[in-house]
Design an enzyme around this catalytic site. Structure first.
Site, PDB file in Angstrom:
ATOM      1  N   ASP A 103       0.823  -1.211   0.000  1.00 58.57           N
ATOM      2  CA  ASP A 103       0.000   0.000   0.000  1.00 58.57           C
ATOM      3  C   ASP A 103       0.856   1.260   0.000  1.00 58.57           C
ATOM      4  O   ASP A 103       2.003   1.260   0.467  1.00 58.57           O
ATOM      5  CB  ASP A 103      -0.915   0.034   1.232  1.00 58.57           C
ATOM      6  CG  ASP A 103      -2.002  -1.024   1.166  1.00 58.57           C
ATOM      7  OD1 ASP A 103      -2.222  -1.585   0.070  1.00 58.57           O
ATOM      8  OD2 ASP A 103      -2.621  -1.293   2.209  1.00 58.57           O
ATOM      9  N   TYR A 104       0.269   2.334  -0.490  1.00 60.84           N
ATOM     10  CA  TYR A 104       0.936   3.639  -0.559  1.00 60.84           C
ATOM     11  C   TYR A 104       1.514   4.055   0.785  1.00 60.84           C
ATOM     12  O   TYR A 104       2.636   4.558   0.870  1.00 60.84           O
ATOM     13  CB  TYR A 104      -0.093   4.672  -1.048  1.00 60.84           C
ATOM     14  CG  TYR A 104       0.406   6.086  -1.145  1.00 60.84           C
ATOM     15  CD1 TYR A 104       1.272   6.481  -2.166  1.00 60.84           C
ATOM     16  CD2 TYR A 104      -0.010   7.060  -0.226  1.00 60.84           C
ATOM     17  CE1 TYR A 104       1.716   7.787  -2.271  1.00 60.84           C
ATOM     18  CE2 TYR A 104       0.432   8.367  -0.321  1.00 60.84           C
ATOM     19  CZ  TYR A 104       1.288   8.726  -1.348  1.00 60.84           C
ATOM     20  OH  TYR A 104       1.734  10.031  -1.436  1.00 60.84           O
TER      21      TYR A 104
END
Length: 240
Positions: A103-104
């Site tokens: 994830d970012y």
């Protein structure tokens, strides 16, 4: 003469199926002309380029262990023009692709490679490659909640595979806990959703181990190329 997607896959750039998508997306040129026809055949004399890079510069396989910082996208390109994992490897004369995603806002280990078969093998669910995450969560896990995570929780109508869970520490003042979770699946936002399913939102998340590879000697934003022995060990994890 060989089919274009097979030539791209054999060069170790990506899998044949993903090579087909590259062609459809107009990212492949033959003799400097964009080709979108999947049935196209080429010879060794033709110049084949993927994302404007000739594939002969990408024929040798390379695999790196990269410590992805938070705020970086695990993809080749980003529509919002955010920094991607590939931007850390722009000076290389061959293309690298991330194996799976983080994830970012999640930091930690991700593999970067131009070996399509290795990447697809590691990501295939049947091979059950362990990934170890350390999460800072709200509250304190009960014994029952730990058992739920260990047996699997239901996310979007599908139960997760059994996980290994270990509470590392708890902070009674801040009402938070640090928990190590080991899984082999790679569903979207899986770790966050697993903790959410038992009532403990994740505040911070990092992947600290991929298979037998850990973050020793690596800091955020840095990488190292895997040795032949390490690559061979990874390939041993892949079911033929």
């Amino acid at each position: 003469m060989e089919r274009l997607q097979k030539v791209i896959a054999n060069a170790g750039i990506t899998s044949r199926r993903k090579a087909e998508q590259l062609i459809i997306d107009g990212r492949v040129r033959v003799n400097h002309q964009i080709v979108k026809e999947l049935g196209t055949k080429v010879s060794f004399q033709d110049i084949v380029e993927v994302d404007d890079i000739p594939i002969e510069k990408q024929t040798k396989s390379h695999t790196f262990l990269f410590y992805k910082p938070r705020g970086v996208i695990s993809s080749v390109k980003d529509e919002k023009d955010r920094k991607t994992v590939t931007s850390f490897f722009e000076d290389f004369d061959y293309r690298l692709y991330p194996v799976g995603r983080l994830d970012y806002d999640t930091s930690g280990l991700i593999l970067m490679t131009n070996d399509g078969d290795l990447a697809n093998g590691l990501m295939h669910p049947r091979n059950k490659v362990d990934k170890v995450y350390v999460a800072k969560i709200a509250g304190f896990l009960t014994k029952d909640e730990i058992r739920q995570l260990q047996k699997g929780v239901v996310i979007d109508g599908k139960k997760t595979s059994p996980a290994k869970v270990k509470v590392i520490s708890s902070d009674s003042k801040k009402k938070t806990s640090i928990v190590r979770l080991t899984i082999h699946e790679g569903r979207n936002h899986q770790v966050k959703n697993m903790f959410k399913a038992v009532g403990h939102p994740v505040d911070k998340l990092s992947r600290e181990q991929y298979a037998f590879l850990d973050q020793t000697s690596l800091v955020s934003g840095k990488y190292r190329e895997l040795s032949r022995q390490e690559v061979a060990q990874l390939k041993e994890l892949i079911v033929k």
